[in-house]
Design a protein around this motif. Structure first.
Motif, PDB file in Angstrom:
ATOM      1  N   GLY A  12      25.208  67.495  12.862  1.00 54.78           N
ATOM      2  CA  GLY A  12      24.780  68.860  13.137  1.00 54.78           C
ATOM      3  C   GLY A  12      24.753  69.087  14.638  1.00 54.78           C
ATOM      4  N   LEU A  13      25.297  70.197  15.091  1.00 53.42           N
ATOM      5  CA  LEU A  13      25.419  70.511  16.514  1.00 53.42           C
ATOM      6  C   LEU A  13      24.591  71.750  16.830  1.00 53.42           C
ATOM      7  N   ILE A  14      23.617  71.595  17.719  1.00 57.33           N
ATOM      8  CA  ILE A  14      22.795  72.722  18.151  1.00 57.33           C
ATOM      9  C   ILE A  14      23.349  73.255  19.462  1.00 57.33           C
ATOM     10  N   GLY A  15      23.867  74.473  19.416  1.00 59.47           N
ATOM     11  CA  GLY A  15      24.432  75.094  20.605  1.00 59.47           C
ATOM     12  C   GLY A  15      25.946  75.131  20.551  1.00 59.47           C
ATOM     13  N   TYR A  16      26.522  76.316  20.793  1.00 62.84           N
ATOM     14  CA  TYR A  16      27.982  76.436  20.784  1.00 62.84           C
ATOM     15  C   TYR A  16      28.460  77.224  22.006  1.00 62.84           C
ATOM     16  N   GLY A  17      27.785  76.964  23.136  1.00 56.75           N
ATOM     17  CA  GLY A  17      28.262  77.495  24.403  1.00 56.75           C
ATOM     18  C   GLY A  17      29.284  76.547  24.997  1.00 56.75           C
TER      19      GLY A  17
ATOM     20  N   ALA B 239      29.404  86.140  17.727  1.00 59.72           N
ATOM     21  CA  ALA B 239      30.734  85.816  18.247  1.00 59.72           C
ATOM     22  C   ALA B 239      30.960  84.308  18.243  1.00 59.72           C
ATOM     23  N   ARG B 240      29.943  83.547  18.591  1.00 58.62           N
ATOM     24  CA  ARG B 240      30.076  82.099  18.585  1.00 58.62           C
ATOM     25  C   ARG B 240      30.117  81.549  17.159  1.00 58.62           C
ATOM     26  N   GLN B 241      29.423  82.190  16.253  1.00 58.21           N
ATOM     27  CA  GLN B 241      29.527  81.793  14.844  1.00 58.21           C
ATOM     28  C   GLN B 241      30.961  81.966  14.358  1.00 58.21           C
TER      29      GLN B 241
ATOM     30  N   ARG C   2      33.637  79.012  13.109  1.00 59.68           N
ATOM     31  CA  ARG C   2      34.323  79.061  11.805  1.00 59.68           C
ATOM     32  C   ARG C   2      35.835  79.034  11.981  1.00 59.68           C
ATOM     33  N   ALA C   3      36.335  79.717  13.018  1.00 61.41           N
ATOM     34  CA  ALA C   3      37.779  79.740  13.250  1.00 61.41           C
ATOM     35  C   ALA C   3      38.295  78.369  13.657  1.00 61.41           C
ATOM     36  N   GLU C   4      37.514  77.648  14.461  1.00 56.11           N
ATOM     37  CA  GLU C   4      37.956  76.351  14.956  1.00 56.11           C
ATOM     38  C   GLU C   4      37.709  75.227  13.952  1.00 56.11           C
TER      39      GLU C   4
END
Length: 370
Positions: free
Chosen positions: A13-18, A46-48, A52-54
C-alpha cells in the motif's frame, strides 16, 4: 520430484501519489519481483485517475484510515497488505509510521524520516518493541556516481581521502509553491531537509560518523520562505572533511562530486539518469539500458590535471540501481534480513541536519552530541 510453489507477491500500500509516490515508489515497487502495488492512497481526483491509468489493477483509498482497514483485513488473509510505503508530505511521516508500527505493519518511509533525530530514534525503538520492519527510502545510495566512488574507495584508488565535495544543485529561480517551499516549521520544508538528506546520508555512509558541523543556509529567491541555497561542512571522526552543497539558485552547476585523496582525485559531473528516466515513464524491467551512463559522462581519476581539459583517466560509471532498494526490502520481509536503510542511520543523518540548522542560526560550528 517435489516442486515448491512460488510465494505469493507481497501486497504494497502506497500513501501519497505526488512526486515521490508517482515517480519513485510506485514504479520501483511495481518493477520489483515479489512485490505488487495493491493500493494507492490519495484524496486528489486527478492523482487517483493517474494511478488508475498507470496501474489499472490498483485499489484506490481516499485516506490513510481506509488503508489501515485494508492493511489489517482479516488478519493476513488474502487481500491484506504486507507493506505500507509512506510517501506523503514530511509532516505526516512520524504519525503515519507510528500507526503502522503499532499495528505491526511493515513500513517504508520516504526521507526525511522525521523532523528530529529524537523522533527517528523513537520510531526505531517502536519497531524494535513490536518486532516490525522499518526502513527509510534513501534511493541515492544507489546513484551511479555514489556506487562508482564506493568502488574506487574499496580499491584504494584515491589513497587516503582528505576532502569530499558533493553538490546537488539546480537552477530554479522561480518558486513552485507547495509544502516543500513552506516556511511553516511543521511542514519540514526547505532544501536542508530535502536534498540535504541525500548528500549528508551519502557522506556518512562513505566516511563514517560526524563529529563537527558548520553550515550556511540562505533564502535567496524573492518570496521564498525557507532555505534554497545551503552549504554544510562536516568533519568526520576519521578526519575526512565533507563539503556539501544543495541549491535551487545555481546558475552554473559545479561537479556532482569531487573527491581528493593522497594519491589521486576523482571528479564527476552530471546527475544519475534514473530520476530522469522515471519521470519520462521508462521502467527498470523494460529499459534494458537502465541506469547506464554514456562514456562522455564518465568521471575522471588522476592528479595534477584538470578533467575539463581532458586530464585524468576516464572511469567507467557503475550502473545506477534504484531497484536494488526494494529488492532488498522484499528479501528482508521474506527472509528476515536487515533493512537496506535503517531508522538509526536516518537518525544519524538528522543529527547532522539539526546541527547544521543550529550552526547557521548561531554562526558557530556545532559539535555532534553537544
Amino acid at each position: 520430484m517435489n516442486v515448491t510453489a512460488p510465494a505469493s507477491p507481497l501486497r504494497v500500500g502506497l500513501i501519497g501519489y505526488g512526486l515521490a509516490g508517482s515517480v519513485f515508489h510506485a514504479p520501483l515497487v511495481a518493477a520489483t519481483e515479489g512485490l505488487v502495488l495493491d493500493t494507492v492512497v490519495t484524496s486528489d481526483p486527478a492523482r487517483q485517475a493517474q494511478a488508475r491509468a498507470e496501474f489499472p489493477d490498483v485499489r484506490i483509498a481516499a485516506s490513510a484510515a481506509e488503508l489501515w482497514d485494508i492493511a489489517e483485513d482479516a488478519g493476513g488473509k488474502e487481500g491484506a497488505l504486507d507493506l505500507v510505503v509512506i510517501a506523503s508530505p514530511n509532516k505526516t511521516h512520524v504519525p503515519l509510521a507510528t500507526t503502522a508500527l503499532t499495528a505491526g505493519i511493515p513500513v517504508v518511509v520516504d526521507k526525511p524520516l522525521a523532523a528530529t533525530a529524537a523522533e527517528a530514534r523513537e520510531l526505531s525503538a517502536l519497531a524494535e518493541r513490536t518486532g516490525t520492519f522499518l526502513s527509510v527510502f534513501q534511493n541515492r545510495r544507489w546513484d551511479n556516481d555514489f556506487l562508482t566512488l564506493r568502488r574506487l574507495l574499496a580499491d584504494g584508488e584515491l589513497g587516503e581521502v582528505q576532502r569530499f565535495e558533493s553538490r546537488f544543485e539546480r537552477w530554479r529561480p522561480q518558486l513552485k509553491g507547495g509544502w516543500r517551499e513552506s516556511g511553516a516549521p511543521e511542514e519540514i520544508g526547505g532544501l536542508l531537509y530535502d536534498l540535504g538528506s541525500h548528500v549528508v546520508d551519502q557522506a556518512l555512509v562513505l566516511f563514517g560518523p560526524a563529529v563537527r558541523v558548520y553550515a550556511e543556509t540562505d533564502t535567496r529567491r524573492p518570496g521564498a520562505e525557507t532555505d534554497d541555497d545551503t552549504f554544510i561542512a562536516v568533519t568526520h571522526a576519521n578526519g575526512v572533511r565533507s563539503h556539501l552543497y544543495v541549491s535551487a539558485t545555481t546558475a552554473q552547476l559545479g561537479p556532482r562530486m569531487r573527491v581528493l585523496g593522497s594519491r589521486a582525485g576523482y571528479v564527476k559531473y552530471g546527475l544519475d539518469p534514473q530520476e530522469g528516466a522515471l519521470r519520462e515513464g521508462l521502467r527498470p524491467r523494460t529499459d534494458v539500458l537502465w541506469g547506464e551512463e554514456p562514456p562522455h559522462m564518465w568521471g575522471r581519476l588522476g592528479s595534477g590535471e584538470s578533467p575539463l581539459t581532458g586530464g585524468g583517466t576516464p572511469v567507467p560509471t557503475e550502473h545506477g540501481d534504484y531497484p536494488a532498494y526494494y529488492a532488498a526490502v522484499a528479501a528482508a520481509l521474506r527472509e528476515g534480513g536487515p533493512a537496506p536503510v535503517t531508522a538509526l542511520e536516518a537518525a544519524h543523518c538528522l543529527d547532522v541536519l539539526e546541527a547544521a540548522r543550529r550552526s547557521s542560526r548561531d554562526g558557530v560550528a556545532v559539535e555532534i552530541g553537544s
